[in-house]
Design an enzyme around this catalytic site. Structure first.
Site: not given
Ligand code: NAD
Ligand code: WQD
Length: 341
Positions: A127, A152, A156
């Protein structure tokens, strides 16, 4: 011989669109999903578009035994596209362990099973969140990674590191990490699209649900950013263009063109668009008036970010072909179909 691609999280938003494009390029697709954030009916949509039903397994990849069993059942997997993850930024702040447990365990289980079964090719969903608010725009793959601003986002960053470290000792595996900017829109057929469960987290589902009358009005978070119209800027990419980039990444791995054990690619349009421009595009293509109000900045939001996509354009031989207007119209057609408007 026809190659088989395991698509984890393949009933989800980006996974389902990618499964369609892979099947249309004659790849054999096996989908695995826990169905925690998607529905089985997505398979019907994929079948209607491609005239084939993909193989499907329901499994939680965060469970090691379930993951190993899956790879035993499908011994002929040639590549994995690993989409399966939780993705709600706010929820990750409230429940960090849930996110670390799911997103990291599932990746580690997949890597372990790939090594055991000699599966050589991995595409991983990363991302643009790894860049935070960059000092220089647009961001290239060399732009420094910044400290993650949510658990979150951290999953990644850590995932990319886990892949790098594992490939260091498992050089038979090659991987491509695709750093998505903001995927929006739906398949042109309106047979698959984004199905947010509960209150949406992202802008476009919020716009379409507001237009459909499910929500009173849209709040535009922030009107005092240092941008031409004061609202925040992102790089919104049509989900079908994004899906097509996955096919190119898979082709690259199969053709042996990947240059390192892990490569990173930015996937965006290369163009920054403001929230107010998104609303204008939506109103133009639908002919509707969207009720919205200007509101305070959303905590944790970056002001502006968009991608330099040169590396993906050159190395993947990939270009986006769909406009913001195309994406908005497809998102609306999808919303209308699921709400029976
Ligand atoms: P999504 O929630 O629609 O799809 C993810 C799918 O994975 C869901 O169907 C869910 O049920 C499944 N899943 C989650 N945990 C699982 C597990 N342990 N085992 C099996 N299945 C599991 O999300 P999406 O928008 O399609 O995102 C796909 C990937 O792309 C994710 O890794 C996400 O972090 C990443 N990503 C998404 C965006 C975005 O804005 N949508 C942007 C950048 C990166
Ligand atoms: C876009 C813009 C909002 C809703 C998130 C994740 C990121 C990545 C992509 C996964 C922002 C504004 C939104 C609303 C608004 N996902 N907005 N009103 O924040 O760029 O990124 O999705 O990796 O990690 O953080 O996307 O769609 O939430 O917001 O004004 O009701 O729309 O403030 O400027 P974002 P988004």
């Amino acid at each position: 011989m026809q190659k088989t691609v395991l698509v984890t999280g393949g009933t989800g938003y980006i996974g389902s669109h990618t499964a369609v494009e892979l099947m249309q390029k004659s790849y054999n697709v096996v989908i695995v999903d826990s169905l925690e954030n998607s529905e089985l009916s997505v398979l019907d949509g994929i079948e209607k578009i491609t005239s084939q039903k993909p193989k499907f397994e329901q499994a939680d990849l965060a469970e090691r035994n379930a993951t190993l069993k899956l790879f035993e059942k499908y011994p002929n997997i040639d590549a994995v596209i690993h989409f399966a993850a939780y993705k709600a930024v706010g929820e990750s702040v409230a429940f960090p362990l849930k996110y670390y447990r799911n997103n990291l365990n599932s990746l580690m289980n997949v890597l372990e099973a790939m090594a055991l079964h000699e599966v050589k090719n991995l595409v991983f969903s990363s991302s643009c969140t790894v860049y935070g608010q960059p000092d220089v725009l647009p961001v290239t793959e060399q732009t420094p990674i910044q400290e993650a601003n949510s658990p979150y986002g951290n999953t990644k960053q850590i995932s990319e590191e886990i892949i790098r470290d594992f490939l260091h000792v498992t050089p038979s595996i090659q991987a491509i990490a695709l750093r998505y900017f903001n995927p929006i829109g739906a398949h042109e057929s309106a047979l698959i699209g984004e199905l947010p469960i509960g209150v949406p987290n992202n802008l476009v589902p919020f716009i379409t649900q507001t237009a459909a009358g499910l929500r009173k009005e849209l709040s535009v978070f922030g009107d005092d950013y240092q941008t031409p119209d004061g609202s925040a800027i992102r790089d919104y990419i049509h989900v079908v263009d994004l899906a097509l980039a996955h096919v190119k990444a898979i082709d690259r791995l199969f053709n042996g063109e990947a240059k390192k054990t892990i490569e990173h690619f930015n996937l965006g349009t290369g163009k920054g668009v403001s929230v107010l421009e998104c609303i204008q595009s939506f109103e133009k293509v639908t002919g509707l008036k969207l009720p919205y109000k200007m509101a305070a900045r959303r905590p944790g939001d970056v002001e502006q970010i968009w991608a330099n996509t040169s590396f993906a354009n050159q190395e993947l031989q990939w270009q986006t072909q769909r406009s913001l207007d195309d994406a908005m119209l497809s998102a609306w057609n999808w919303e209308k179909r699921i709400r029976k408007i």
